[in-house]
Design a protein around this motif. Structure first.
Motif, PDB file in Angstrom:
ATOM      1  N   ASN A 141       0.815  -1.233   0.000  1.00  0.00           N
ATOM      2  CA  ASN A 141       0.000   0.000   0.000  1.00  0.00           C
ATOM      3  C   ASN A 141       0.843   1.275   0.000  1.00  0.00           C
ATOM      4  O   ASN A 141       0.319   2.355   0.285  1.00  0.00           O
ATOM      5  CB  ASN A 141      -0.966   0.020   1.187  1.00  0.00           C
ATOM      6  N   HIS A 142       2.123   1.160  -0.309  1.00  0.00           N
ATOM      7  CA  HIS A 142       2.968   2.347  -0.429  1.00  0.00           C
ATOM      8  C   HIS A 142       2.978   2.839  -1.874  1.00  0.00           C
ATOM      9  O   HIS A 142       2.894   2.055  -2.812  1.00  0.00           O
ATOM     10  CB  HIS A 142       4.408   2.035  -0.001  1.00  0.00           C
ATOM     11  N   ILE A 143       3.083   4.159  -2.015  1.00  0.00           N
ATOM     12  CA  ILE A 143       3.204   4.765  -3.340  1.00  0.00           C
ATOM     13  C   ILE A 143       4.688   4.989  -3.622  1.00  0.00           C
ATOM     14  O   ILE A 143       5.410   5.565  -2.804  1.00  0.00           O
ATOM     15  CB  ILE A 143       2.451   6.105  -3.406  1.00  0.00           C
ATOM     16  N   VAL A 144       5.141   4.495  -4.757  1.00  0.00           N
ATOM     17  CA  VAL A 144       6.556   4.607  -5.122  1.00  0.00           C
ATOM     18  C   VAL A 144       6.767   5.860  -5.965  1.00  0.00           C
ATOM     19  O   VAL A 144       6.001   6.140  -6.886  1.00  0.00           O
ATOM     20  CB  VAL A 144       7.031   3.371  -5.904  1.00  0.00           C
ATOM     21  N   ARG A 145       7.810   6.609  -5.624  1.00  0.00           N
ATOM     22  CA  ARG A 145       8.145   7.812  -6.374  1.00  0.00           C
ATOM     23  C   ARG A 145       9.545   7.664  -6.963  1.00  0.00           C
ATOM     24  O   ARG A 145      10.486   7.238  -6.283  1.00  0.00           O
ATOM     25  CB  ARG A 145       8.111   9.046  -5.470  1.00  0.00           C
ATOM     26  N   ASN A 146       9.687   8.015  -8.210  1.00  0.00           N
ATOM     27  CA  ASN A 146      10.991   8.088  -8.873  1.00  0.00           C
ATOM     28  C   ASN A 146      11.223   9.536  -9.264  1.00  0.00           C
ATOM     29  O   ASN A 146      10.385  10.149  -9.933  1.00  0.00           O
ATOM     30  CB  ASN A 146      11.026   7.196 -10.121  1.00  0.00           C
ATOM     31  N   TYR A 147      12.343  10.086  -8.808  1.00  0.00           N
ATOM     32  CA  TYR A 147      12.598  11.501  -9.017  1.00  0.00           C
ATOM     33  C   TYR A 147      14.045  11.694  -9.444  1.00  0.00           C
ATOM     34  O   TYR A 147      14.963  11.145  -8.831  1.00  0.00           O
ATOM     35  CB  TYR A 147      12.334  12.277  -7.714  1.00  0.00           C
ATOM     36  N   THR A 148      14.236  12.448 -10.506  1.00  0.00           N
ATOM     37  CA  THR A 148      15.586  12.699 -11.020  1.00  0.00           C
ATOM     38  C   THR A 148      16.012  14.122 -10.679  1.00  0.00           C
ATOM     39  O   THR A 148      15.305  15.083 -10.981  1.00  0.00           O
ATOM     40  CB  THR A 148      15.652  12.500 -12.544  1.00  0.00           C
ATOM     41  N   GLY A 162      -0.033   7.064   6.319  1.00  0.00           N
ATOM     42  CA  GLY A 162       1.064   7.456   7.193  1.00  0.00           C
ATOM     43  C   GLY A 162       1.497   8.890   6.968  1.00  0.00           C
ATOM     44  O   GLY A 162       1.777   9.624   7.922  1.00  0.00           O
ATOM     45  N   ALA A 163       1.539   9.313   5.703  1.00  0.00           N
ATOM     46  CA  ALA A 163       1.926  10.682   5.378  1.00  0.00           C
ATOM     47  C   ALA A 163       0.938  11.682   5.971  1.00  0.00           C
ATOM     48  O   ALA A 163       1.335  12.723   6.515  1.00  0.00           O
ATOM     49  CB  ALA A 163       2.015  10.856   3.868  1.00  0.00           C
ATOM     50  N   ALA A 164      -0.351  11.365   5.876  1.00  0.00           N
ATOM     51  CA  ALA A 164      -1.374  12.250   6.426  1.00  0.00           C
ATOM     52  C   ALA A 164      -1.280  12.320   7.946  1.00  0.00           C
ATOM     53  O   ALA A 164      -1.451  13.385   8.548  1.00  0.00           O
ATOM     54  CB  ALA A 164      -2.768  11.778   6.000  1.00  0.00           C
ATOM     55  N   ALA A 165      -0.981  11.174   8.591  1.00  0.00           N
ATOM     56  CA  ALA A 165      -0.884  11.137  10.050  1.00  0.00           C
ATOM     57  C   ALA A 165       0.318  11.947  10.535  1.00  0.00           C
ATOM     58  O   ALA A 165       0.211  12.735  11.487  1.00  0.00           O
ATOM     59  CB  ALA A 165      -0.774   9.687  10.524  1.00  0.00           C
ATOM     60  N   VAL A 166       1.453  11.744   9.878  1.00  0.00           N
ATOM     61  CA  VAL A 166       2.666  12.478  10.257  1.00  0.00           C
ATOM     62  C   VAL A 166       2.457  13.975  10.051  1.00  0.00           C
ATOM     63  O   VAL A 166       2.806  14.794  10.906  1.00  0.00           O
ATOM     64  CB  VAL A 166       3.871  11.992   9.434  1.00  0.00           C
ATOM     65  N   SER A 167       1.883  14.324   8.931  1.00  0.00           N
ATOM     66  CA  SER A 167       1.692  15.747   8.628  1.00  0.00           C
ATOM     67  C   SER A 167       0.666  16.388   9.551  1.00  0.00           C
ATOM     68  O   SER A 167       0.708  17.602   9.779  1.00  0.00           O
ATOM     69  CB  SER A 167       1.273  15.925   7.166  1.00  0.00           C
TER      70      SER A 167
END
Length: 277
Positions: A141-148, A162-167
């Motif tokens: 259930n994690h979203i993977v990000r690829n960033y250059t 998790g991101a919403a909870a932390v934020s």
């Protein structure tokens, strides 16, 4: 005239350092005003509520100039930023409302311990993702990000919940302390989601821009803004934010993190010492 010059200088310093390390400037501006409150009667208006409110209004301009510069450098990950905003926006409003119930001494000591806690987390961690990033198998259930960035490809993943909870926690403390949230969001991005420091710092400025705007509205509605003292800080903060973004692009991830840790340690100790005396 002296008051205006001091405000301009404080705004410039806060915007410069805050932009370089992705703190938004509030972590410099709030302690500076609390210290000036103790040192000179010119700042006898700088109570917990007015300082937090003023800081958030000024941070809007710092974050706007920094976000603009970082966007041109293609360092802002807007996709993950949207997920973090889901928690930080409502929490920022709640934190701003709660601020009215605390006195200046408790406010100073509490903020000092928050700064030291973040510093300790950085010192104790054993590894993090900063330069060439190894591939990690993302959790379910994690979203993977690829960033250059600068011809280096990074990969990291995050849980939307998790991101919403932390934020939410970060936004709550942001609205309460008026620090913009970068001092908490940048470490969270690096330590929990292994986001490269330069991307985390840039994306943090975007989050700070939106969250600070919402939190400042709550402070304005509660009458916490001393408008006659707000305006001198804005030009310095705007210029500092733009200069900080340019300087940050020339620094390595390790250099940015080292500066972040030094800032957190010095400010944390100073605030606790001041609040307990």
């Amino acid at each position: 005239m002296i008051l205006i010059l001091i405000c301009l200088l404080v705004g410039l310093t806060a915007g410069l350092i805050g932009s370089i390390v992705g703190l938004g400037g509030g972590v410099i501006l709030v302690p500076a005003l609390l210290i000036l409150y103790e040192l000179t009667p010119m700042f006898d208006w700088a109570t917990a509520s007015t300082v937090a409110a003023l800081s958030l209004v000024v941070i809007i301009f710092t974050a706007a100039s920094s976000t603009y510069s970082y966007t041109k450098q293609k360092r802002v990950d807007y996709k993950i930023g949207i997920y973090f905003l889901a928690g930080s926006l409502p929490a920022g409003l709640i934190g701003a409302w709660l601020n009215q119930f605390v006195n200046t001494e408790v406010f100073s000591v509490s903020l000092g311990f928050v700064m030291l806690a973040i510093f300790v987390i950085f010192m104790l961690r054993k590894k993090y993702q900063s330069t060439g990033t190894p591939r990690r198998k993302p959790k379910e259930n994690h979203i993977v990000r690829n960033y250059t960035l600068k011809d280096i490809e990074y990969e990291y993943s995050f849980s939307p919940i998790g991101a919403a909870a932390v934020s939410f926690v970060v936004g709550l403390m942001s609205g309460f302390f008026g620090i913009g949230g970068g001092s908490l969001m940048v470490p969270a991005m690096i330590l929990l989601y292994h986001i490269p420091t330069q991307i985390a710092a840039a994306t943090s400025m975007f989050l700070i821009l939106v969250t600070s705007f919402a939190s400042s509205i709550m402070h304005i509605s509660l009458g916490h803004i001393e408008w006659q003292y707000v305006w001198p800080f804005i030009p310095g903060a705007w210029l500092g934010g733009m200069l900080g973004a340019k300087i940050s692009s020339r620094l390595s991830n390790n250099a940015v993190e080292t500066m972040l840790k030094i800032v957190l340690l010095i400010i944390g100790i100073r605030l606790i010492w001041q609040g307990l005396l």
